[in-house]
Design a protein around this motif. Sequence first.
Motif, PDB file in Angstrom:
ATOM      1  N   THR A  96       5.371   0.824   1.415  1.00 42.81           N
ATOM      2  CA  THR A  96       3.914   0.761   1.508  1.00 42.81           C
ATOM      3  C   THR A  96       3.304   1.932   0.741  1.00 42.81           C
ATOM      4  OG1 THR A  96       3.733   2.140   3.492  1.00 42.81           O
ATOM      5  CG2 THR A  96       4.138  -0.225   3.816  1.00 42.81           C
ATOM      6  N   ARG A 131      -5.686  -0.352   2.226  1.00 40.71           N
ATOM      7  CA  ARG A 131      -4.399  -0.858   1.719  1.00 40.71           C
ATOM      8  C   ARG A 131      -3.237   0.075   2.050  1.00 40.71           C
ATOM      9  NH1 ARG A 131      -5.403  -4.910  -2.014  1.00 40.71           N
ATOM     10  NH2 ARG A 131      -3.286  -5.527  -1.385  1.00 40.71           N
ATOM     11  N   ASN A 133      -1.178   0.355   4.448  1.00 39.02           N
ATOM     12  CA  ASN A 133       0.046  -0.233   5.000  1.00 39.02           C
ATOM     13  C   ASN A 133       0.525  -1.455   4.220  1.00 39.02           C
ATOM     14  OD1 ASN A 133       0.258   1.658   7.175  1.00 39.02           O
ATOM     15  ND2 ASN A 133      -1.444   0.597   8.183  1.00 39.02           N
ATOM     16  N   ASP A 134      -0.048  -1.672   3.056  1.00 37.90           N
ATOM     17  CA  ASP A 134       0.413  -2.753   2.182  1.00 37.90           C
ATOM     18  C   ASP A 134       1.509  -2.246   1.251  1.00 37.90           C
ATOM     19  OD1 ASP A 134      -1.503  -4.333   3.322  1.00 37.90           O
ATOM     20  OD2 ASP A 134      -2.880  -4.250   1.616  1.00 37.90           O
ATOM     21  N   ARG A 135       2.443  -3.133   0.953  1.00 37.87           N
ATOM     22  CA  ARG A 135       3.447  -2.754  -0.041  1.00 37.87           C
ATOM     23  C   ARG A 135       2.794  -2.577  -1.407  1.00 37.87           C
ATOM     24  NH1 ARG A 135       9.163  -5.967   0.864  1.00 37.87           N
ATOM     25  NH2 ARG A 135       9.454  -5.412   3.057  1.00 37.87           N
ATOM     26  N   ALA A 138       2.115  -5.506  -3.654  1.00 38.91           N
ATOM     27  CA  ALA A 138       1.002  -6.407  -3.368  1.00 38.91           C
ATOM     28  C   ALA A 138      -0.300  -5.952  -4.018  1.00 38.91           C
ATOM     29  CB  ALA A 138       0.798  -6.521  -1.854  1.00 38.91           C
ATOM     30  N   LEU A 139      -0.293  -4.786  -4.643  1.00 40.41           N
ATOM     31  CA  LEU A 139      -1.507  -4.254  -5.258  1.00 40.41           C
ATOM     32  C   LEU A 139      -1.660  -4.745  -6.690  1.00 40.41           C
ATOM     33  CD1 LEU A 139      -1.381  -0.499  -4.141  1.00 40.41           C
ATOM     34  CD2 LEU A 139      -2.302  -2.452  -2.899  1.00 40.41           C
TER      35      LEU A 139
END
Length: 243
Positions: A96, A131, A133-135, A138-139
């Motif tokens: 993340t 964002r 905690n997003d990998r 995924a960005l």
Amino acid sequence: MTDPACALRITGLSHRFGSVSALSDVSLTVPRGSFTALLGVNGAGKTTLFSLVTRLYSNVSGSIEVAGHDLRRQPAQAMARLGAVFQSRALDADLTVAQNLAYHAALHGISRRRSRDRIAQVLAQVDLESRANDRVSALSGGQQRRAEIARALVHRPDLLLLDEATVGLDVKSRAEVLALTRRLIAAEGVSALWATHILDEIQPDDDLVILHRGRVLRAGKAAAIAGPAGLTQTFLALTGAAA
């Protein structure tokens, strides 16, 4: 050599790869709180220069000083004052955003408790707090660049090095990353050395260094270097029409 008005001072720096000269007697300064553009075509020596400042390569000639610390004699202190964003992606795409920044904070000796607050701070600065905690995978490309800038800011550096930070981005994302860097200078008081080959990323009030074939051709305010002919024509006249 120490100059408190400089975030970066490079004096008489040369570097070779075998028989090939990549940099020849390069001297430049980045004033504190400034946006300094390092302009040059691909192959001008910009990445080699950044590699020397970040100690990916060792300089055997000349001197490099970061925020008053000589890179050769005080490497730990110099590197602690430096944040870098390279052309190639430096984040782990499977982790993340927050995990990437926490790892970087740990490398700089920042405790887990302190790093949580600092990570929240820098992600808010780059508009990525939602964002965290997003990998990374995924960005979008522009968001990944902003995350890399946040990573470079975690340890509160005096100087940001950005090597072709907008490469591969669309027009909108490129403008956002550039505007973010300028806002950080104004809000945080950091300095930035922005390496680019794109002339429209440079504003008249910017400090500018033109690097070509490993040599500094001009240094000063962009408007003064551009003169009445304009920056594009001046740059082409200095480097040759083939550039």
